[in-house]
Design an enzyme around this catalytic site. Sequence first.
Site, mmCIF file in Angstrom:
data_model
loop_
_atom_site.group_PDB
_atom_site.id
_atom_site.type_symbol
_atom_site.label_atom_id
_atom_site.label_comp_id
_atom_site.label_asym_id
_atom_site.label_seq_id
_atom_site.Cartn_x
_atom_site.Cartn_y
_atom_site.Cartn_z
ATOM 1 N N ASP A 44 2.845 5.163 -5.249
ATOM 2 C CA ASP A 44 2.103 6.400 -5.031
ATOM 3 C C ASP A 44 3.046 7.573 -5.233
ATOM 4 O O ASP A 44 3.753 7.985 -4.318
ATOM 5 C CB ASP A 44 1.501 6.395 -3.620
ATOM 6 C CG ASP A 44 0.802 7.713 -3.305
ATOM 7 O OD1 ASP A 44 0.749 8.596 -4.200
ATOM 8 O OD2 ASP A 44 0.327 7.874 -2.172
ATOM 9 N N ASN A 51 -10.343 0.789 0.050
ATOM 10 C CA ASN A 51 -9.292 0.609 1.074
ATOM 11 C C ASN A 51 -9.788 1.025 2.459
ATOM 12 O O ASN A 51 -10.302 2.140 2.625
ATOM 13 C CB ASN A 51 -8.081 1.482 0.725
ATOM 14 C CG ASN A 51 -7.231 0.871 -0.359
ATOM 15 O OD1 ASN A 51 -7.674 -0.009 -1.075
ATOM 16 N ND2 ASN A 51 -6.009 1.342 -0.467
ATOM 17 N N ASP A 82 0.850 -1.198 0.000
ATOM 18 C CA ASP A 82 0.000 0.000 0.000
ATOM 19 C C ASP A 82 0.890 1.255 0.000
ATOM 20 O O ASP A 82 1.815 1.357 0.819
ATOM 21 C CB ASP A 82 -0.856 -0.048 1.286
ATOM 22 C CG ASP A 82 -1.939 0.998 1.316
ATOM 23 O OD1 ASP A 82 -2.406 1.410 0.245
ATOM 24 O OD2 ASP A 82 -2.342 1.390 2.439
HETATM 25 P P1 13P Z 1 -8.620 4.836 5.724
HETATM 26 O O1 13P Z 1 -7.629 4.797 6.830
HETATM 27 O O2 13P Z 1 -9.305 6.140 5.583
HETATM 28 O O3 13P Z 1 -9.566 3.680 5.809
HETATM 29 O O4 13P Z 1 -7.806 4.649 4.355
HETATM 30 C C1 13P Z 1 -7.128 3.452 4.121
HETATM 31 C C2 13P Z 1 -6.332 3.525 2.883
HETATM 32 O O5 13P Z 1 -6.621 4.243 1.966
HETATM 33 C C3 13P Z 1 -5.154 2.649 2.803
HETATM 34 O O6 13P Z 1 -4.465 2.840 1.612
HETATM 35 O O1 G3H Z 2 -3.428 4.975 3.434
HETATM 36 C C1 G3H Z 2 -2.567 4.789 4.300
HETATM 37 C C2 G3H Z 2 -2.743 3.660 5.226
HETATM 38 O O2 G3H Z 2 -3.761 3.947 6.147
HETATM 39 C C3 G3H Z 2 -1.455 3.264 5.875
HETATM 40 O O3 G3H Z 2 -1.088 4.147 6.878
HETATM 41 O O4 G3H Z 2 1.375 4.531 6.622
HETATM 42 O O5 G3H Z 2 0.229 4.766 8.834
HETATM 43 O O6 G3H Z 2 0.568 2.509 7.828
HETATM 44 P P1 G3H Z 2 0.365 3.995 7.578
HETATM 45 ZN ZN ZN Z 3 -4.596 4.891 0.956
#
Ligand code: 13P
Ligand code: G3H
Ligand code: ZN
Length: 290
Positions: free
Chosen positions: A105, A236, A83
């Site tokens: 990203d 997500n 992610d």
């Molecule tokens: P939220 O924390 O708003 O659910 O978003 C999650 C996300 O986009 C992870 O990539």
């Molecule tokens: O979109 C981002 C996710 O919620 C991940 O967040 O970088 O704090 O693990 P993080």
């Molecule tokens: Zn995200």
Amino acid sequence: MLASALDLIKKAQKGHYAIGAFNTYNLEVTLGIIRAALLERSPVVIQVSENTIFYAGLRPIISIVKTIAADEAGDVPVALHLDHGKSFHTVVECINNGFSSIMIDASSYPLEENIRMTKEVVEYAHKKGACVQGELGRVKKAEDYDLGNNVTLEEIGELMTKPDEVEKFVSETKVDSLAISIGNAHGMDVPGLELDLERLRKIKKIVSIPLVLHGASGIAPDQIRNVIKEGITECNIDTETQFAFTNMLKEILEENPHLLDPRKILAPCIDAVRAIVESKIELFGSGGKV
Ligand code: 13P
Ligand code: G3H
Ligand code: ZN
């Protein structure tokens, strides 16, 4: 069983439902997600961020997800995904350690630089058989907006995905799926902000690859149903599972201050994650789609 994220979201696209992509950090959250997927007989994406790799270590977190997916999920497909990969280096590390799906990203860069960085990643990933999600337009954190001022779509307009850039981005980078910005924000939803359905419709007409909604936590169920109807195929979720886990942890410790055995403390937290993931699977319509 382990699966490729692209296969899951392509199937969702044909079936007009969405796949939930849930963030994990550890054994407990992973168990909660996979138990929910099993109970709902739903395919799921489990994703880890760079911060989680820093926290848990790349190989340990991969091993947790892959082992539980392979040993406990039966025929329910579970895909492991990176992610918000921010650099070529992270992407290479993840792919070489067994990720079949990654996100690059580069959305904070100007268009040409976003294209250059994304394209470089796609060329590498495709050679290795992995699929790539790019991001066009920016999905910021809800707290980065001035919540006191009841932000409107016009105010965040510049950050939203511009439909006239989509064709160029997708054809030049050759991404497999695309995260878009249509009023969504990371964290809980910005109060009063409606997602821009008209923008989504325009984007959907321009490209046929699956579209991803980041920041799906806290968005009203009706809005989620609407964007899925209009072509979002992956949603997500992170913040809402964090709330579920941490609120349960606080509750257990407040009610049982002398509890010592971490398994007794954490088992209800796993179950709280399981419950919220099940409710999202029902909302996204992916239950029973194994
Ligand atoms: P939220 O924390 O708003 O659910 O978003 C999650 C996300 O986009 C992870 O990539
Ligand atoms: O979109 C981002 C996710 O919620 C991940 O967040 O970088 O704090 O693990 P993080
Ligand atoms: Zn995200």
